[in-house]
Design a protein around this motif. Structure first.
Motif, short mmCIF file in Angstrom:
data_model
loop_
_atom_site.label_atom_id
_atom_site.label_comp_id
_atom_site.label_asym_id
_atom_site.label_seq_id
_atom_site.Cartn_x
_atom_site.Cartn_y
_atom_site.Cartn_z
N LEU A 43 5.75 -8.06 7.93
CA LEU A 43 5.28 -6.79 7.39
C LEU A 43 6.44 -5.91 6.94
CD1 LEU A 43 2.40 -5.82 7.09
CD2 LEU A 43 2.67 -4.56 9.22
N GLU A 44 6.25 -5.28 5.79
CA GLU A 44 7.23 -4.34 5.23
C GLU A 44 8.60 -4.96 4.98
OE1 GLU A 44 7.07 -0.82 7.70
OE2 GLU A 44 4.91 -0.65 7.40
N THR A 45 8.59 -6.24 4.59
CA THR A 45 9.83 -6.89 4.14
C THR A 45 9.51 -7.58 2.81
OG1 THR A 45 9.44 -9.08 5.09
CG2 THR A 45 10.43 -7.43 6.56
N GLU A 46 10.55 -8.02 2.12
CA GLU A 46 10.33 -8.74 0.85
C GLU A 46 9.62 -10.07 1.07
OE1 GLU A 46 14.40 -10.17 2.26
OE2 GLU A 46 13.29 -8.27 2.26
N HIS A 47 9.70 -10.62 2.30
CA HIS A 47 9.06 -11.90 2.62
C HIS A 47 7.54 -11.78 2.51
CE1 HIS A 47 12.92 -13.34 4.08
NE2 HIS A 47 13.02 -12.23 4.78
N CYS A 48 7.01 -10.63 2.87
CA CYS A 48 5.57 -10.39 2.82
C CYS A 48 5.05 -10.61 1.40
CB CYS A 48 5.27 -8.97 3.31
SG CYS A 48 3.52 -8.60 3.47
N ASP A 49 5.69 -9.98 0.44
CA ASP A 49 5.24 -10.10 -0.95
C ASP A 49 5.51 -11.49 -1.52
OD1 ASP A 49 3.78 -8.43 -2.78
OD2 ASP A 49 5.49 -8.66 -4.14
N GLN A 50 6.63 -12.10 -1.13
CA GLN A 50 6.92 -13.47 -1.59
C GLN A 50 5.81 -14.42 -1.15
OE1 GLN A 50 10.76 -14.22 0.17
NE2 GLN A 50 11.85 -12.94 -1.31
N ILE A 51 5.35 -14.28 0.08
CA ILE A 51 4.29 -15.15 0.60
C ILE A 51 2.97 -14.85 -0.09
CG2 ILE A 51 2.94 -15.73 2.67
CD1 ILE A 51 5.60 -15.35 4.26
N ARG A 52 2.68 -13.57 -0.33
CA ARG A 52 1.44 -13.19 -1.03
C ARG A 52 1.38 -13.87 -2.40
NH1 ARG A 52 -0.31 -9.66 -4.68
NH2 ARG A 52 1.70 -8.65 -4.90
N GLN A 53 2.53 -14.02 -3.03
CA GLN A 53 2.59 -14.60 -4.37
C GLN A 53 2.78 -16.12 -4.38
OE1 GLN A 53 5.14 -12.32 -7.08
NE2 GLN A 53 4.91 -10.56 -5.73
N ALA A 54 2.80 -16.75 -3.21
CA ALA A 54 2.98 -18.21 -3.15
C ALA A 54 1.89 -18.90 -3.97
CB ALA A 54 2.93 -18.67 -1.70
N LYS A 55 2.28 -20.00 -4.64
CA LYS A 55 1.35 -20.72 -5.52
C LYS A 55 0.12 -21.26 -4.80
CE LYS A 55 3.10 -23.05 -9.66
NZ LYS A 55 3.95 -22.03 -10.25
N THR A 56 0.32 -21.82 -3.61
CA THR A 56 -0.78 -22.46 -2.89
C THR A 56 -0.80 -21.97 -1.44
OG1 THR A 56 0.52 -24.31 -2.04
CG2 THR A 56 -0.44 -24.59 -4.26
N PRO A 57 -1.94 -22.13 -0.75
CA PRO A 57 -1.96 -21.77 0.67
C PRO A 57 -1.01 -22.62 1.50
CG PRO A 57 -4.10 -22.69 -0.03
CD PRO A 57 -3.26 -22.53 -1.25
N LYS A 58 -0.80 -23.87 1.08
CA LYS A 58 0.15 -24.74 1.78
C LYS A 58 1.57 -24.16 1.66
CE LYS A 58 1.38 -29.66 2.12
NZ LYS A 58 2.82 -29.71 1.99
N ASP A 59 1.92 -23.69 0.47
CA ASP A 59 3.23 -23.04 0.28
C ASP A 59 3.35 -21.80 1.16
OD1 ASP A 59 3.85 -24.97 -1.62
OD2 ASP A 59 3.47 -23.66 -3.34
N ALA A 60 2.28 -20.99 1.20
CA ALA A 60 2.29 -19.78 2.02
C ALA A 60 2.50 -20.13 3.49
CB ALA A 60 0.99 -19.01 1.83
N ALA A 61 1.82 -21.20 3.94
CA ALA A 61 1.95 -21.63 5.34
C ALA A 61 3.38 -22.07 5.65
CB ALA A 61 0.96 -22.76 5.64
N GLU A 62 3.97 -22.85 4.74
CA GLU A 62 5.34 -23.33 4.95
C GLU A 62 6.32 -22.15 5.00
OE1 GLU A 62 5.95 -26.32 1.93
OE2 GLU A 62 4.61 -27.73 2.95
#
Length: 146
Positions: A43-62
């Motif tokens: 929360l409240e880091t650049e990682h949060c938005d990077q994960i939101r924009q991940a191409k697939t749910p598998k990418d978001a999970a990784e």
């Protein structure tokens, strides 16, 4: 009868966090509950938005499981509530899958995830099945809102 689900395919595929049922929550659009859940670890880091924009749910999970990213200190205390919030929002947003969930009546719902003893039932069925429990809680909430 117990309802088992795991992948996004089949009658209960929408119960999976990888199902493509996006929703708006906390002022952002999330493609899947997996995207939302994993992003909340940062929360409240650049990682949060990077994960939101991940191409697939598998990418978001990784990305969410990558321990080189700074996991929030209260994660173990808040993760169940975060999952509950995301799952409820998904089923409130999509009438078609809400009907599928409500049609399960009072059946037990189990995430048949062989490698996951927390969110799923694990390989031998001894897991906590927290995602299944949250789906049943959400079903009860939606029944009451009816």
């Amino acid at each position: 009868m117990t309802i088992y689900f795991y992948s996004t395919r089949g009658e209960y595929g929408s119960f999976s966090n990888f199902s493509r049922h996006g929703f708006e929550l906390d002022g952002e659009y999330w493609p899947t509950t997996e995207h939302y859940f994993q992003a909340q670890k940062f929360l409240e880091t650049e990682h949060c938005d990077q994960i939101r924009q991940a191409k697939t749910p598998k990418d978001a999970a990784e990305m969410g499981r990558d321990r080189s990213r700074p996991l929030r200190k209260d994660w173990e205390q808040v993760k169940d509530d975060i999952m509950r919030k995301a799952v409820l929002c998904k089923f409130e947003t999509h009438a078609d899958i809400r009907e599928i969930l409500l049609a399960t009546g009072d059946e037990e719902i189990v995430e048949n995830a062989p490698g996951d003893y927390y969110w799923g039932c694990g390989k031998d069925g001894s897991g906590k099945n927290m995602l299944g429990h949250i789906l049943m809680e959400v079903r009860d909430i939606l029944c009451r809102l009816g």
